[in-house]
Design a protein around this motif. Structure first.
Motif, mmCIF file in Angstrom:
data_model
loop_
_atom_site.group_PDB
_atom_site.id
_atom_site.type_symbol
_atom_site.label_atom_id
_atom_site.label_comp_id
_atom_site.label_asym_id
_atom_site.label_seq_id
_atom_site.Cartn_x
_atom_site.Cartn_y
_atom_site.Cartn_z
ATOM 1 N N ASN A 192 2.053 10.547 -7.008
ATOM 2 C CA ASN A 192 2.924 11.006 -8.100
ATOM 3 C C ASN A 192 2.147 11.266 -9.382
ATOM 4 O O ASN A 192 2.609 11.985 -10.260
ATOM 5 N N GLN A 193 0.957 10.658 -9.488
ATOM 6 C CA GLN A 193 0.082 10.932 -10.631
ATOM 7 C C GLN A 193 -0.690 12.236 -10.434
ATOM 8 O O GLN A 193 -1.511 12.611 -11.265
ATOM 9 N N GLY A 194 -0.476 12.880 -9.310
ATOM 10 C CA GLY A 194 -1.153 14.143 -9.049
ATOM 11 C C GLY A 194 -2.439 14.004 -8.262
ATOM 12 O O GLY A 194 -3.162 14.983 -8.065
ATOM 13 N N LYS A 195 -2.736 12.785 -7.821
ATOM 14 C CA LYS A 195 -3.961 12.592 -7.044
ATOM 15 C C LYS A 195 -3.720 12.964 -5.579
ATOM 16 O O LYS A 195 -2.614 12.811 -5.069
ATOM 17 N N ILE B 251 0.836 -1.211 0.000
ATOM 18 C CA ILE B 251 0.000 0.000 0.000
ATOM 19 C C ILE B 251 0.869 1.260 0.000
ATOM 20 O O ILE B 251 0.446 2.307 -0.491
ATOM 21 N N VAL B 252 2.103 1.149 0.495
ATOM 22 C CA VAL B 252 2.988 2.313 0.549
ATOM 23 C C VAL B 252 3.359 2.749 -0.871
ATOM 24 O O VAL B 252 3.230 3.930 -1.236
ATOM 25 N N ASP B 253 3.784 1.784 -1.713
ATOM 26 C CA ASP B 253 4.100 2.091 -3.113
ATOM 27 C C ASP B 253 2.864 2.563 -3.864
ATOM 28 O O ASP B 253 2.945 3.451 -4.714
ATOM 29 N N VAL B 254 1.728 1.941 -3.558
ATOM 30 C CA VAL B 254 0.487 2.321 -4.235
ATOM 31 C C VAL B 254 0.152 3.785 -3.939
ATOM 32 O O VAL B 254 -0.184 4.557 -4.845
ATOM 33 N N CYS B 255 0.274 4.189 -2.681
ATOM 34 C CA CYS B 255 -0.018 5.587 -2.318
ATOM 35 C C CYS B 255 0.959 6.543 -2.998
ATOM 36 O O CYS B 255 0.556 7.596 -3.505
ATOM 37 N N ASN B 256 2.247 6.167 -3.034
ATOM 38 C CA ASN B 256 3.229 7.018 -3.714
ATOM 39 C C ASN B 256 2.910 7.147 -5.199
ATOM 40 O O ASN B 256 2.983 8.231 -5.770
ATOM 41 N N THR B 257 2.571 6.024 -5.832
ATOM 42 C CA THR B 257 2.247 6.046 -7.257
ATOM 43 C C THR B 257 1.064 6.958 -7.529
ATOM 44 O O THR B 257 1.091 7.791 -8.447
ATOM 45 N N LEU B 258 0.012 6.833 -6.728
ATOM 46 C CA LEU B 258 -1.180 7.666 -6.915
ATOM 47 C C LEU B 258 -0.852 9.142 -6.700
ATOM 48 O O LEU B 258 -1.274 9.999 -7.481
#
Ligand code: ZN
Length: 168
Positions: A89-92, A80-87
């Motif tokens: 970083n997409q500007g969300k 979930i940590v990478d998922v939150c960073n990815t989201l």
């Protein structure tokens, strides 16, 4: 547990909706205390949510929404940590609610890492049932020692540091 985490999450997500932002809410499918599709907080203030079986599912389902809310984040695995960073970083905007400590007073699942990568952290506290002080611990009144035991009012009590029994 009784600190108003979910109420605070719902409050922020409602404001995002009022601002015409596209909002999606996810929670672990393992949290089946209440209705499957709703985040239901202890004061019955509800908002629709999507249960997911793994953190990466969120990436597939997030689509082009602007704001992602996660509830009960302590039950997700560390991905979930990478998922939150990815989201993010997409500007969300990613708003995560979760329990920071388990009933032993130890950091809960991915929550320490999530707090570390967050721009902002807000800790909301309950009221100690013993002394009325500021409570940050979830004291388990049942004998079961499993870490994951979903909260009901007869199983956990909010306790302050002074009233939380020392764990050996
Ligand atoms: Zn106390």
């Amino acid at each position: 547990m009784f600190s108003g985490k979910t109420e605070e999450l719902i409050r922020r997500l409602r404001r995002a909706k009022i601002a015409q932002l596209q909002v999606e809410i996810f929670k672990p499918a393992s949290d089946t205390r209440y209705h499957d599709e709703d985040i239901v907080s202890h004061n019955q203030n509800t908002i629709r949510s999507t249960p997911v079986h793994s953190a990466v599912e969120i990436l597939l389902l997030a689509g082009d929404c602007d704001v992602i809310g996660l509830d009960e984040a302590q039950f997700f695995d560390h991905s979930i940590v990478d998922v939150c960073n990815t989201l993010a970083n997409q500007g969300k905007r990613v708003i995560v609610a979760g329990l920071d400590m388990d009933f032993k007073g130890l950091p809960f699942g991915p929550m320490p890492d999530l707090m570390a990568i967050a721009e902002y952290v807000t800790k909301v506290h309950a009221v100690c049932v013993s002394c009325g002080g500021v409570a940050q611990y979830s004291f388990r009144t049942a004998a079961n020692q499993d870490t994951v035991m979903l909260g009901e009012s007869d199983t956990y009590e909010a306790r302050c540091r002074a009233c939380f029994p020392l764990q050996s």
